[in-house]
Design a protein around this motif. Structure first.
Motif, PDB file in Angstrom:
ATOM      1  N   GLY A 169       0.711  -1.268   0.064  1.00  0.00           N
ATOM      2  CA  GLY A 169       0.094   0.070   0.041  1.00  0.00           C
ATOM      3  C   GLY A 169       0.929   1.221   0.056  1.00  0.00           C
ATOM      4  N   ILE A 170       2.212   1.236   0.078  1.00  0.00           N
ATOM      5  CA  ILE A 170       2.918   2.117  -0.033  1.00  0.00           C
ATOM      6  C   ILE A 170       4.059   2.089  -0.955  1.00  0.00           C
ATOM      7  N   GLY A 171       4.768   2.875  -1.518  1.00  0.00           N
ATOM      8  CA  GLY A 171       5.754   2.640  -2.496  1.00  0.00           C
ATOM      9  C   GLY A 171       6.658   3.897  -2.922  1.00  0.00           C
ATOM     10  N   ARG A 172       7.757   3.392  -3.500  1.00  0.00           N
ATOM     11  CA  ARG A 172       8.814   4.278  -4.019  1.00  0.00           C
ATOM     12  C   ARG A 172       8.217   5.024  -5.165  1.00  0.00           C
ATOM     13  N   ASP A 173       7.059   4.547  -5.842  1.00  0.00           N
ATOM     14  CA  ASP A 173       6.471   5.452  -6.748  1.00  0.00           C
ATOM     15  C   ASP A 173       4.859   4.718  -7.086  1.00  0.00           C
ATOM     16  N   ASP A 174       4.429   4.770  -8.263  1.00  0.00           N
ATOM     17  CA  ASP A 174       3.179   4.231  -8.203  1.00  0.00           C
ATOM     18  C   ASP A 174       2.985   2.862  -8.672  1.00  0.00           C
ATOM     19  N   ARG A 175       3.883   2.371  -9.223  1.00  0.00           N
ATOM     20  CA  ARG A 175       4.063   1.049  -9.537  1.00  0.00           C
ATOM     21  C   ARG A 175       4.280   0.147  -8.328  1.00  0.00           C
ATOM     22  N   ASP A 176       4.989   0.640  -7.571  1.00  0.00           N
ATOM     23  CA  ASP A 176       5.520   0.008  -6.226  1.00  0.00           C
ATOM     24  C   ASP A 176       4.429   0.063  -5.321  1.00  0.00           C
ATOM     25  N   ALA A 177       3.741   1.234  -5.169  1.00  0.00           N
ATOM     26  CA  ALA A 177       2.677   1.383  -4.106  1.00  0.00           C
ATOM     27  C   ALA A 177       1.461   0.400  -4.455  1.00  0.00           C
ATOM     28  N   TYR A 178       1.154   0.208  -5.720  1.00  0.00           N
ATOM     29  CA  TYR A 178       0.002  -0.695  -6.477  1.00  0.00           C
ATOM     30  C   TYR A 178       0.536  -2.186  -6.345  1.00  0.00           C
ATOM     31  N   ALA A 179       1.756  -2.395  -6.207  1.00  0.00           N
ATOM     32  CA  ALA A 179       2.209  -3.713  -6.395  1.00  0.00           C
ATOM     33  C   ALA A 179       1.849  -4.692  -5.239  1.00  0.00           C
ATOM     34  N   PRO A 180       1.378  -5.755  -5.734  1.00  0.00           N
ATOM     35  CA  PRO A 180       1.060  -6.916  -4.538  1.00  0.00           C
ATOM     36  C   PRO A 180       2.044  -7.471  -4.028  1.00  0.00           C
ATOM     37  N   PHE A 181       1.875  -7.994  -2.684  1.00  0.00           N
ATOM     38  CA  PHE A 181       2.520  -8.699  -1.838  1.00  0.00           C
ATOM     39  C   PHE A 181       2.173 -10.182  -2.437  1.00  0.00           C
ATOM     40  N   ARG A 182       3.073 -11.110  -2.775  1.00  0.00           N
ATOM     41  CA  ARG A 182       2.830 -12.293  -3.288  1.00  0.00           C
ATOM     42  C   ARG A 182       3.442 -13.491  -2.381  1.00  0.00           C
ATOM     43  N   THR A 183       2.753 -14.621  -2.309  1.00  0.00           N
ATOM     44  CA  THR A 183       3.169 -15.660  -1.692  1.00  0.00           C
ATOM     45  C   THR A 183       2.533 -17.102  -2.193  1.00  0.00           C
ATOM     46  N   SER A 184       3.180 -18.015  -1.999  1.00  0.00           N
ATOM     47  CA  SER A 184       2.283 -19.274  -2.219  1.00  0.00           C
ATOM     48  C   SER A 184       2.343 -20.232  -1.140  1.00  0.00           C
ATOM     49  N   ILE A 185       1.256 -20.697  -0.609  1.00  0.00           N
ATOM     50  CA  ILE A 185       0.908 -21.624   0.567  1.00  0.00           C
ATOM     51  C   ILE A 185       0.225 -23.127  -0.081  1.00  0.00           C
ATOM     52  N   ASP A 186       0.811 -24.027   0.266  1.00  0.00           N
ATOM     53  CA  ASP A 186       0.189 -25.196  -0.246  1.00  0.00           C
ATOM     54  C   ASP A 186      -0.182 -25.368  -1.582  1.00  0.00           C
ATOM     55  N   GLY A 187       0.562 -24.916  -2.394  1.00  0.00           N
ATOM     56  CA  GLY A 187       0.253 -24.780  -3.885  1.00  0.00           C
ATOM     57  C   GLY A 187      -0.786 -23.758  -4.347  1.00  0.00           C
ATOM     58  N   THR A 188      -1.278 -22.814  -3.500  1.00  0.00           N
ATOM     59  CA  THR A 188      -2.016 -21.637  -4.005  1.00  0.00           C
ATOM     60  C   THR A 188      -1.394 -20.371  -3.952  1.00  0.00           C
ATOM     61  N   ASP A 189      -1.019 -19.992  -5.280  1.00  0.00           N
ATOM     62  CA  ASP A 189      -0.564 -18.504  -5.295  1.00  0.00           C
ATOM     63  C   ASP A 189      -1.381 -17.528  -4.979  1.00  0.00           C
ATOM     64  N   ILE A 190      -0.881 -16.509  -4.142  1.00  0.00           N
ATOM     65  CA  ILE A 190      -1.757 -15.517  -3.533  1.00  0.00           C
ATOM     66  C   ILE A 190      -1.157 -13.970  -3.805  1.00  0.00           C
ATOM     67  N   SER A 191      -1.914 -13.406  -4.201  1.00  0.00           N
ATOM     68  CA  SER A 191      -1.569 -11.884  -4.290  1.00  0.00           C
ATOM     69  C   SER A 191      -2.208 -11.021  -3.210  1.00  0.00           C
ATOM     70  N   ILE A 192      -1.896 -10.267  -2.664  1.00  0.00           N
ATOM     71  CA  ILE A 192      -2.379  -9.264  -1.589  1.00  0.00           C
ATOM     72  C   ILE A 192      -2.016  -7.778  -1.930  1.00  0.00           C
ATOM     73  N   LEU A 193      -3.122  -6.979  -2.177  1.00  0.00           N
ATOM     74  CA  LEU A 193      -3.163  -5.565  -2.571  1.00  0.00           C
ATOM     75  C   LEU A 193      -3.589  -4.725  -1.564  1.00  0.00           C
ATOM     76  N   ALA A 194      -3.379  -3.492  -1.661  1.00  0.00           N
ATOM     77  CA  ALA A 194      -3.950  -2.485  -0.646  1.00  0.00           C
ATOM     78  C   ALA A 194      -4.152  -1.126  -1.139  1.00  0.00           C
ATOM     79  N   GLY A 195      -5.271  -0.394  -0.545  1.00  0.00           N
ATOM     80  CA  GLY A 195      -5.638   0.921  -0.931  1.00  0.00           C
ATOM     81  C   GLY A 195      -6.357   1.652   0.253  1.00  0.00           C
ATOM     82  N   ASP A 196      -6.104   2.933  -0.217  1.00  0.00           N
ATOM     83  CA  ASP A 196      -6.917   3.831   0.990  1.00  0.00           C
ATOM     84  C   ASP A 196      -7.848   4.728   0.462  1.00  0.00           C
ATOM     85  N   ALA A 197      -9.345   4.519   0.822  1.00  0.00           N
ATOM     86  CA  ALA A 197     -10.330   5.061   0.389  1.00  0.00           C
ATOM     87  C   ALA A 197     -10.987   6.033   1.431  1.00  0.00           C
ATOM     88  N   SER A 198     -10.160   6.169   2.542  1.00  0.00           N
ATOM     89  CA  SER A 198     -10.991   7.142   3.391  1.00  0.00           C
ATOM     90  C   SER A 198     -10.974   8.483   2.957  1.00  0.00           C
TER      91      SER A 198
END
Length: 575
Positions: free
Chosen positions: A167-196
């Motif tokens: 949810g934060i980054g050095r530029d827009d590409r970094d800020a909107y980039a997901p955290f990625r991981t794989s758990i027991d064969g499931t690939d996961i992307s997690i993103l964040a955004g501020d709509a307050s």
């Protein structure tokens, strides 16, 4: 399912890709974009993957009487931490900048009597890590409370943190980039955004092309940017999660803007949408194909005036939520970490949580799962597949390339490509990297980094050299792997191969440039005499004469600077 000791986690490219190579063409038929995800496809259908559990808590900060908590070496988020640790992946929102600076940002758009600024030290992420949390969102109305300098401090801390930060980054590409991981064969992307509601007119609160460091915004026109990032992540990974800062403070009912944003992100491919900001729990349930929680409440707070909170636990199989459970907890009046409820109190709190759905647009979720379905096939936990993209230089990248002068440099931006690749860091986790290269060599270089990823050759970092002001010495000192740099060969009036986008310097600290008796960068002194001859014992990040890095660049016809009279061990180039 036992919790993994350390997830293979890191932020990586938010790429518009499918699980096979894809090319997008313009009207004239020229390939303008190529995005590829390499690696073997999973052996079993997504619907048959082992079930995994995700846990979500709300807002965390260390203010007021909690200010000293991060400095306590054994501190956690309290008894609720056991619930987080029981999940395969847990996430919260850090409602604070990570800095020791005193100069706050302006909040001129906020009510003068309702302005708050929160900060904490880097040890806060250690507390969160000890509590079982794996991912933290900082996309909220306090992530940039201490301005650009404070945000840069946060980014520096996040880079070395024991948890993923989104949810934060050095530029827009970094800020909107997901955290990625794989758990027991499931690939996961997690993103964040501020709509307050926006509290400041500063650009730092809404990252966009050319704006520099910032927060991933999900309000107004920026919601489309987050939706694009979701769409790109959905094309690569099995499960896409979005953590939002949204809703009206103090209102336990979801709002129309929340409904609209949830619909937009669901259509883009989000499977799970959760969030916080209202300081009180809101309703949760299904919205078509997606699971949505409109509000998780406070989670670790300096007071307990809004006493009700809890952990949302979701059981997921493939990209489907097959179980949802609210684990209720309650703050003491003095705040701190909430305590899970038991017995009748817990049942009553769960009933109240379910009633919150009545003022949403959601259907009931699937309910708790007594025992998650488990596939008989056991897959070794591993990093996600290698992912890459090759694109023309767009507005965002062009704005970042401050050291490029179109009228002076020997190549035009039209002849260059922005390349993003997965790589394995020295921490053993997956990271995303970016280079600028000549169009005619980009695909070949991607194939090299694909092999290095498969062989788990570690790379410290991979950023555009412009982040170091185009200064080669600064880039090397940061152990940065780099490509295009519009510069001359040192001591000459001749352009380097880097100025044509036909050179790559890899791990400069482990692979120094030894010239005129000097070692560049100076931090590489300990690696000057490392054995690199054929048959030498491999060392992490070190390039050897018969190692995988040399052999891969040989394969695509690039020369190694380690053979120069004055060896440049980091350097590979094609004339």
């Amino acid at each position: 399912m036992p919790r993994r000791s350390r997830l293979a986690i890191a932020a990586t490219c938010a790429l518009a890709a499918s699980l096979t190579a894809a090319a997008l063409t313009d009207v004239g038929g020229d390939v303008v974009e190529q995005v590829t995800a390499l690696g073997e496809s999973p052996a079993m259908p997504i619907s048959n993957r082992p079930a995994i559990t995700l846990a979500f808590g709300g807002d965390v900060h260390f203010a007021g009487r909690l200010d000293g908590v991060p400095e306590q070496s054994d501190s956690t988020l309290g008894p609720i931490s056991d619930v987080l640790r029981s999940a395969d992946l847990a996430m919260v929102n850090l409602e604070s900048a990570i800095t020791d600076r005193d100069r706050t940002t302006r909040k001129e758009l906020e009510d003068q009597d309702n302005r708050y600024w929160f900060k904490t030290g880097p040890e806060a992420l250690d507390v969160i890590d000890r509590s079982g949390v794996d991912v933290v969102s900082m996309a909220n109305n306090h992530g940039a409370d201490y301005g650009l300098a404070g945000l840069r401090d946060s980014l520096q801390v996040a880079e070395e943190a024991p948890v993923g930060v989104v949810g934060i980054g050095r530029d827009d590409r970094d800020a909107y980039a997901p955290f990625r991981t794989s758990i027991d064969g499931t690939d996961i992307s997690i993103l964040a955004g501020d709509a307050s509601p926006r509290e400041s007119a500063s650009e730092i609160w809404s990252a966009r092309a050319g704006s520099g460091p910032g927060i991933a915004s999900a309000r107004n026109e920026h919601a489309a940017m987050l939706a694009t990032a979701v769409r790109q992540a959905q094309a690569v990974d099995d499960l896409v999660v979005v953590y939002l800062h949204w809703g009206d403070e103090g209102d336990a009912c979801s709002t129309e803007p929340q409904h609209d944003l949830a619909e937009l992100l669901t259509e883009a491919g989000a499977d799970i949408i959760v969030g916080s900001h209202a300081h009180t729990p809101l309703g949760a349930g299904t919205n078509g194909a997606a699971y949505v929680s409109y509000g998780l409440g406070n989670f670790y707070w300096y007071h307990g005036r809004e006493s009700e909170t809890g952990v949302l636990k979701l059981t997921v199989q493939g990209n489907q939520v097959v179980g949802d459970e609210w684990v209720p907890a309650r703050f003491r009046p003095t705040g701190g970490g909430p305590r899970p409820l038991r017995g009748d109190a817990a049942e009553e709190a769960v009933d109240q949580w379910e009633e919150l759905r009545d003022c949403t647009d959601l259907d009931a979720g699937p309910g708790p799962v007594e025992q998650a379905p488990v596939s008989p096939v056991e897959q070794a936990a591993d990093l996600p597949d290698f992912v890459s993209s090759v694109r023309r230089i767009d507005e965002s990248v062009r704005a970042s390339m401050t050291s490029h002068d179109e009228g002076v440099c020997p190549v035009s931006l039209a002849d260059l490509r922005h390349v993003q690749v997965s790589y394995v860091g020295f921490d053993g986790a997956l990271h995303r990297g970016e280079l600028v290269l000549a169009a005619e060599v980009a695909d070949d270089v991607v194939s090299v980094f694909s092999t290095l990823y498969e062989q788990r050759f570690p790379i410290e970092r991979m950023r555009l050299v412009d982040e170091y002001g185009g200064d080669d010495d600064r880039s090397m000192a940061a152990n940065n792997t780099s490509g295009y740099n519009c510069r001359l060969v040192a001591g000459t009036d001749r352009y380097s191969n880097h100025a044509y986008g036909r050179a790559v310097d890899l791990n400069p600290v482990q692979n120094p440039y030894v010239v005129g008796g000097d070692v560049r960068p100076p931090a590489a002194e300990d690696f000057v005499d490392v054995a690199r001859e054929p048959g030498a014992e491999p060392r992490p990040g070190v390039i050897t004469a018969d190692g995988i890095v040399r052999s891969e660049f040989d394969r695509i016809g690039w020369a190694w600077g380690g053979l120069f009279t004055e060896p440049d061990y980091q350097h590979f180039a094609r004339d």
